[in-house]
Scaffold this active site. Structure first.
Site, PDB file in Angstrom:
ATOM      1  N   LYS A  35       0.847  -1.196   0.000  1.00 46.70           N
ATOM      2  CA  LYS A  35       0.000   0.000   0.000  1.00 46.70           C
ATOM      3  C   LYS A  35       0.889   1.254   0.000  1.00 46.70           C
ATOM      4  O   LYS A  35       2.089   1.178   0.271  1.00 46.70           O
ATOM      5  CB  LYS A  35      -0.907  -0.020   1.233  1.00 46.70           C
ATOM      6  N   ARG A 130     -10.478  -0.285  14.697  1.00 42.52           N
ATOM      7  CA  ARG A 130     -10.479   0.635  13.553  1.00 42.52           C
ATOM      8  C   ARG A 130     -11.441   0.091  12.489  1.00 42.52           C
ATOM      9  O   ARG A 130     -12.464   0.670  12.199  1.00 42.52           O
ATOM     10  CB  ARG A 130      -9.081   0.755  12.926  1.00 42.52           C
ATOM     11  N   TYR A 249      16.792  29.675   8.036  1.00 38.92           N
ATOM     12  CA  TYR A 249      15.622  30.407   8.527  1.00 38.92           C
ATOM     13  C   TYR A 249      15.591  30.455  10.050  1.00 38.92           C
ATOM     14  O   TYR A 249      15.905  29.466  10.721  1.00 38.92           O
ATOM     15  CB  TYR A 249      14.338  29.713   8.068  1.00 38.92           C
ATOM     16  N   MET A 297      12.359  24.258   2.400  1.00 39.17           N
ATOM     17  CA  MET A 297      11.576  23.515   1.410  1.00 39.17           C
ATOM     18  C   MET A 297      12.451  22.712   0.439  1.00 39.17           C
ATOM     19  O   MET A 297      12.169  21.563   0.139  1.00 39.17           O
ATOM     20  CB  MET A 297      10.657  24.459   0.622  1.00 39.17           C
TER      21      MET A 297
HETATM   22  C1  LIG Z   1      -0.272  -1.810   6.864  1.00 37.51           C
HETATM   23  C2  LIG Z   1      -0.815  -3.101   7.342  1.00 37.51           C
HETATM   24  C3  LIG Z   1       0.033  -4.219   7.501  1.00 37.51           C
HETATM   25  C4  LIG Z   1       1.540  -4.129   7.399  1.00 37.51           C
HETATM   26  O1  LIG Z   1       2.054  -3.658   8.633  1.00 37.51           O
HETATM   27  P1  LIG Z   1       3.622  -3.440   8.873  1.00 37.51           P
HETATM   28  O2  LIG Z   1       3.704  -2.958  10.262  1.00 37.51           O
HETATM   29  O3  LIG Z   1       4.057  -2.407   7.876  1.00 37.51           O
HETATM   30  O4  LIG Z   1       4.281  -4.744   8.638  1.00 37.51           O
HETATM   31  C5  LIG Z   1      -0.552  -5.438   7.789  1.00 37.51           C
HETATM   32  N1  LIG Z   1      -1.894  -5.546   7.969  1.00 37.51           N
HETATM   33  C6  LIG Z   1      -2.730  -4.491   7.868  1.00 37.51           C
HETATM   34  C7  LIG Z   1      -4.192  -4.685   8.089  1.00 37.51           C
HETATM   35  C8  LIG Z   1      -2.218  -3.230   7.572  1.00 37.51           C
HETATM   36  O5  LIG Z   1      -3.037  -2.172   7.488  1.00 37.51           O
END
Ligand SMILES: *Cc1c(COP(=O)(O)O)cnc(C)c1O
Length: 354
Positions: A35, A130, A249, A297
Site C-alpha cells: 500500500k 479501527r 531560517y 523547502m
Molecule cells: C499496513 C498493514 C500491515 C503491514 O504492517 P507493517 O507494520 O508495515 O508490517 C498489515 N496488515 C494491515 C491490516 C495493515 O493495514
C-alpha cells in the site's frame, strides 16, 4: 545526470527481505503489503520484483492501488484491498480481479448488492477498533453471507512491536475464536513485527509491510534486513560559516566556531521532515554529518567539517540507506520509518536497481 534528490530503490534487497519473512512465517507463507506506493518505494516495480521472488499474495489499501499492482504482476497473484468494498469501486474490483477485505455488516451488504461475483476476505476486529467485524457480529455476518465463504479471514495486531504486551495474547485468543466459526477458511494475522512473536502469531498467511523495506525497530525486528532504498541529495554549494554567524531560517543555529557547511538539495518539498532540523543527519562518505539549522523547502545545511576532503559541489550525501539507518533518521525527526519513506514526494527521483 540530474542533481535532483534521488532514491535508489534496491529491488533485490526488498525481495531478499521478503524471502526472510517467508522463511520466518509458518506453512501459510508470507504475503506482501505494498500500500501507499509500496511505502514510497514504487508499487509497480516492487510488486513485480516480489512476484518474481515467489510472492503470490499482495495487500493494498485502495482499489486503485490494486489496479496498479495487477498491471505489474499479471493475472496470477491474489490482491487484497484492506479498505473494504464500496459500490463505486465494483467495476475496478471486477476488472482488476481484486479481493476486497469486507470490514463490517454494511460492507457485506454492499458486496452482496453488487452481485458478489468475486472472492472476498473478511476482517475481524480483535482489539484495534479501527476496521473489522466485532466477534459478536460474526453470526449475523454468516447469516447474511448465506453459505458464501471468504477466501481469507484476517485480523490485525495493535502491539506486535511489544512482545511484553498482553494485547498480543488477547488478540490471538479472540482471533482463534473467530476462526473457529469459519472452519477450513485460510487465516492471516501477523504484520512485520508479528514475525518476532510466538509461532502461533505467525499462523496462516503473514502480512509484512515495513520490514520488506528495511524498516521497523525494537525487539521484534529480525536480523539481516536490508535497506529498501538509499535516499541521496547532491551538494549544491560548500561554504564556511564564520564564528558568530547563523545558518538558515530563523537563525536557529549560531556557530561557535568557523564551520564548513554543505548546502544540499533536499527539503520538506521532497517530503523530508522539517522536524529533522538541528537533529537529523546525513553521511558524506563514512562520516555522519549533522543537519545544521532548519530543514527548508528545498535545502538542508550540513556541518561537513569532519569530512572536509569529500565536501565538493556535486558529491552525494546519504540520508537513508546502509549507513544512515532509516529508523535512526526517523527517530531524530520524532517519527517512524513508515512516515519518512511514505512521505517522500514525486520530486525525489526513484531509480530502480536490481
Ligand atoms: C499496513 C498493514 C500491515 C503491514 O504492517 P507493517 O507494520 O508495515 O508490517 C498489515 N496488515 C494491515 C491490516 C495493515 O493495514
Amino acid at each position: 545526470m540530474s542533481i535532483r534528490p534521488r532514491a535508489r530503490v534496491h529491488l533485490s534487497s526488498i525481495a531478499e527481505n521478503w524471502r526472510l519473512y517467508d522463511r520466518l512465517s509458518g506453512p501459510g507463507g508470507a504475503g506482501a503489503v505494498v500500500k501507499a506506493d509500496a511505502y514510497g518505494h514504487g508499487a509497480a516495480p516492487v510488486s513485480r520484483a516480489l512476484a518474481g521472488a515467489g510472492c503470490t499474495s499482495f495487500f493494498v489499501a485502495y482499489a486503485f492501488e490494486g489496479e496498479e499492482v495487477r498491471r505489474a504482476v499479471g493475472p496470477g497473484p491474489v490482491i487484497h484491498v484492506f479498505s473494504g468494498f464500496s459500490p463505486e469501486e465494483a467495476d475496478v474490483c471486477r476488472a482488476a480481479v481484486l479481493t476486497p477485505v469486507l470490514n463490517s455488516l454494511e460492507n457485506i451488504d454492499a458486496w452482496l448488492a453488487s452481485g458478489a461475483d468475486l472472492p472476498f476476505a473478511l476482517h475481524v476486529d480483535t482489539g484495534m477498533n479501527r476496521l473489522g467485524l466485532r466477534l459478536e457480529d460474526l453470526a449475523e455476518a454468516r447469516r447474511r453471507l448465506n453459505g458464501r465463504e471468504p477466501v481469507l479471514l484476517i485480523s490485525h495486531l495493535a502491539c506486535a512491536d511489544d512482545p511484553a504486551s498482553g494485547m498480543n495474547q488477547a488478540q490471538s485468543h479472540a482471533f482463534a475464536e473467530a476462526c473457529a466459526q469459519f472452519p477450513g477458511v485460510a487465516t492471516s494475522f501477523a504484520n512485520s513485527a508479528g514475525h518476532g512473536l510466538s509461532p502461533e502469531m505467525r499462523r496462516g498467511l503473514t502480512r509484512p509491510g515495513i520490514g520488506l523495506y528495511g524498516g521497523g525497530a525494537g525487539p521484534t525486528r529480525p536480523e539481516g534486513l536490508k535497506p529498501g532504498m538509499t535516499l541521496e541529495a547532491a551538494i549544491l554549494q560548500v561554504r564556511t560559516a564564520r564564528a558568530g554567524e547563523s545558518v538558515g531560517y530563523g537563525a536557529t543555529a549560531r556557530r561557535k566556531r568557523d564551520t564548513l557547511l554543505a548546502t544540499v538539495g533536499l527539503g520538506y518539498g521532497d517530503g523530508f521532515l522539517r522536524s529533522a532540523g538541528n537533529s537529523g543527519f546525513a553521511y558524506l562518505g563514512e562520516t555522519c554529518c549533522p543537519i545544521v539549522g532548519r530543514v527548508s523547502m528545498d535545502l538542508i545545511s550540513l556541518d561537513v567539517s569532519a569530512a572536509a576532503p569529500l565536501a565538493k559541489q556535486g558529491a552525494w550525501v546519504e540520508f537513508i540507506g546502509a549507513k544512515a539507518d532509516l529508523e535512526r533518521q526517523a527517530a531524530a525527526a520524532g517519527t517512524l520509518g513508515y512516515e519518512l519513506t511514505t512521505g517522500l514526494g514525486a520530486r525525489v527521483e526513484r531509480i530502480y536497481e536490481d
